[in-house]
Design a protein around this motif. Structure first.
Motif, PDB file in Angstrom:
ATOM      1  N   PHE A   1      -1.277   5.414   1.942  1.00  0.00           N
ATOM      2  CA  PHE A   1      -0.036   5.519   2.713  1.00  0.00           C
ATOM      3  C   PHE A   1      -0.329   5.376   4.202  1.00  0.00           C
ATOM      4  O   PHE A   1       0.356   4.642   4.924  1.00  0.00           O
ATOM      5  N   ILE A   2      -1.331   6.082   4.690  1.00  0.00           N
ATOM      6  CA  ILE A   2      -1.684   6.029   6.119  1.00  0.00           C
ATOM      7  C   ILE A   2      -2.114   4.623   6.512  1.00  0.00           C
ATOM      8  O   ILE A   2      -1.719   4.095   7.567  1.00  0.00           O
ATOM      9  N   LEU A   3      -2.927   3.973   5.640  1.00  0.00           N
ATOM     10  CA  LEU A   3      -3.339   2.599   5.922  1.00  0.00           C
ATOM     11  C   LEU A   3      -2.136   1.663   5.908  1.00  0.00           C
ATOM     12  O   LEU A   3      -2.017   0.758   6.744  1.00  0.00           O
ATOM     13  N   GLY A   4      -1.218   1.904   4.958  1.00  0.00           N
ATOM     14  CA  GLY A   4      -0.011   1.097   4.896  1.00  0.00           C
ATOM     15  C   GLY A   4       0.838   1.235   6.142  1.00  0.00           C
ATOM     16  O   GLY A   4       1.377   0.252   6.653  1.00  0.00           O
ATOM     17  N   ILE A   5       0.995   2.471   6.643  1.00  0.00           N
ATOM     18  CA  ILE A   5       1.732   2.696   7.888  1.00  0.00           C
ATOM     19  C   ILE A   5       1.115   1.883   9.026  1.00  0.00           C
ATOM     20  O   ILE A   5       1.813   1.216   9.800  1.00  0.00           O
TER      21      ILE A   5
ATOM     22  N   LEU B   1       0.827  -1.209   0.000  1.00  0.00           N
ATOM     23  CA  LEU B   1       0.000   0.000   0.000  1.00  0.00           C
ATOM     24  C   LEU B   1       0.861   1.258   0.000  1.00  0.00           C
ATOM     25  O   LEU B   1       0.563   2.227  -0.708  1.00  0.00           O
ATOM     26  N   VAL B   2       1.936   1.245   0.796  1.00  0.00           N
ATOM     27  CA  VAL B   2       2.839   2.400   0.832  1.00  0.00           C
ATOM     28  C   VAL B   2       3.459   2.630  -0.539  1.00  0.00           C
ATOM     29  O   VAL B   2       3.545   3.758  -1.031  1.00  0.00           O
ATOM     30  N   ALA B   3       3.886   1.546  -1.192  1.00  0.00           N
ATOM     31  CA  ALA B   3       4.528   1.672  -2.499  1.00  0.00           C
ATOM     32  C   ALA B   3       3.568   2.128  -3.577  1.00  0.00           C
ATOM     33  O   ALA B   3       3.968   2.773  -4.552  1.00  0.00           O
TER      34      ALA B   3
END
Length: 296
Positions: free
Chosen positions: A276-280, A138-140
């Motif tokens: 990004f926030i969900l990935g974190i 998700l971050v990527a």
């Protein structure tokens, strides 16, 4: 398997300091790459670090000749693959994304410690590993503000940072095995020297073909990475791995992305999208499960 005691106040303070110093490393690397090409920055970093490391070795610890092949392989793995992959990966990722992906190093430390040091891994820790990998994806995939070039993250860049995380984690665990036999300072210094020597031809080629200008920012970045991250950070980390359980030493390091993302937002204005926030959340949750749960 040897039993390591729970951390003291001193070792807990050292872990917090290490999380701060290493948490800043990716944003500062990104800053240095604005003026220096990747291999040049990496070579300059270790040109500064190697002499400082040998201050702790000369006249104190000696390596037998039979240990040199393994120490050399360790250095090529940690620097020639791990650190070089990280630096090239940071070129094509935002500082925030690279920080989050690099935060999986403690996760892989626990995994490799289970494989090589026979430390147990529970079902919840495996679940944490899966959650963290989903978080990385998700971050990527998050692009932040499309108008901001520094916020862009390519899948290739993210893959290189992930490769770096895997190889650096294995470097740390393999280092524990070798430092138990030959001493922390000797293994750290000689492996870094071998890795630096392996890097030199490639860095020389880059310096010859890629124009750059040495600036105060570039030099300051190399000094921070060489002195603080490599010398101070590595000795702290190897000491902690030898004195407290790996899951505890690794656990405190999931504070690194908090430091790194905050610094990246201030330094580069990285915008954090929903993915990004969900990935974190998934990466940090996965790390928490992986490094804080005792094996069954």
């Amino acid at each position: 398997m040897s039993i390591r005691p729970n951390p003291t106040v001193g070792s807990f303070t050292a872990m917090l300091l290490l999380a701060l110093l290493w948490g800043l490393s990716i944003p500062i690397t990104k800053l240095g790459l604005l003026t220096l090409p990747p291999l040049t920055l990496t070579a300059l970093r270790f040109a500064i670090a190697v002499p400082l490391m040998f201050v702790f070795v000369v006249g104190k610890q000696r390596l037998p000749l039979r240990a040199l092949p393994r120490i050399a392989a360790l250095g090529v793995l940690g620097i020639g693959i791990g650190q070089v992959a990280q630096t090239f990966g940071v070129v094509d990722t935002s500082a925030s994304a690279a920080t989050i992906i690099s935060a999986t190093i403690p996760l892989f430390v626990v995994l490799f410690a289970a494989m090589r040091l026979r430390q147990p891994v529970s079902g919840l820790q495996i679940l944490g590993l899966v959650a963290a990998f989903i978080g990385i994806a998700l971050v990527a995939s998050d692009r932040g503000d499309a108008a901001s070039a520094v916020a862009q993250t390519s899948l290739g860049g993210a893959a290189l940072v992930l490769l770096s995380a895997v190889t650096i984690a294995f470097y740390y665990v393999w280092s524990v095995e070798l430092t138990d036999q030959y001493g922390t300072a000797a293994v750290a210094a000689w492996s870094t020297l071998f890795g630096f020597v392996a890097l030199l031809p490639w860095a020389g080629w880059e310096m010859w073909h890629v124009p750059f200008q040495m600036t105060a920012t570039g030099l300051g970045t190399a000094v921070y990475l060489g002195v603080v991250v490599t010398v101070l950070g590595l000795f702290l980390w190897l000491h902690l791995l030898r004195t407290v359980p790996a899951r505890i030493a690794a656990g405190i390091q999931y504070l690194q992305p908090v430091v790194g993302v905050a610094a990246a937002s201030v330094m580069f204005g990285d915008n954090l999208g929903m993915f990004f926030i969900l990935g974190i959340a998934l990466v940090l949750g996965g790390l928490a499960l992986t490094v804080t749960t005792r094996g069954s």
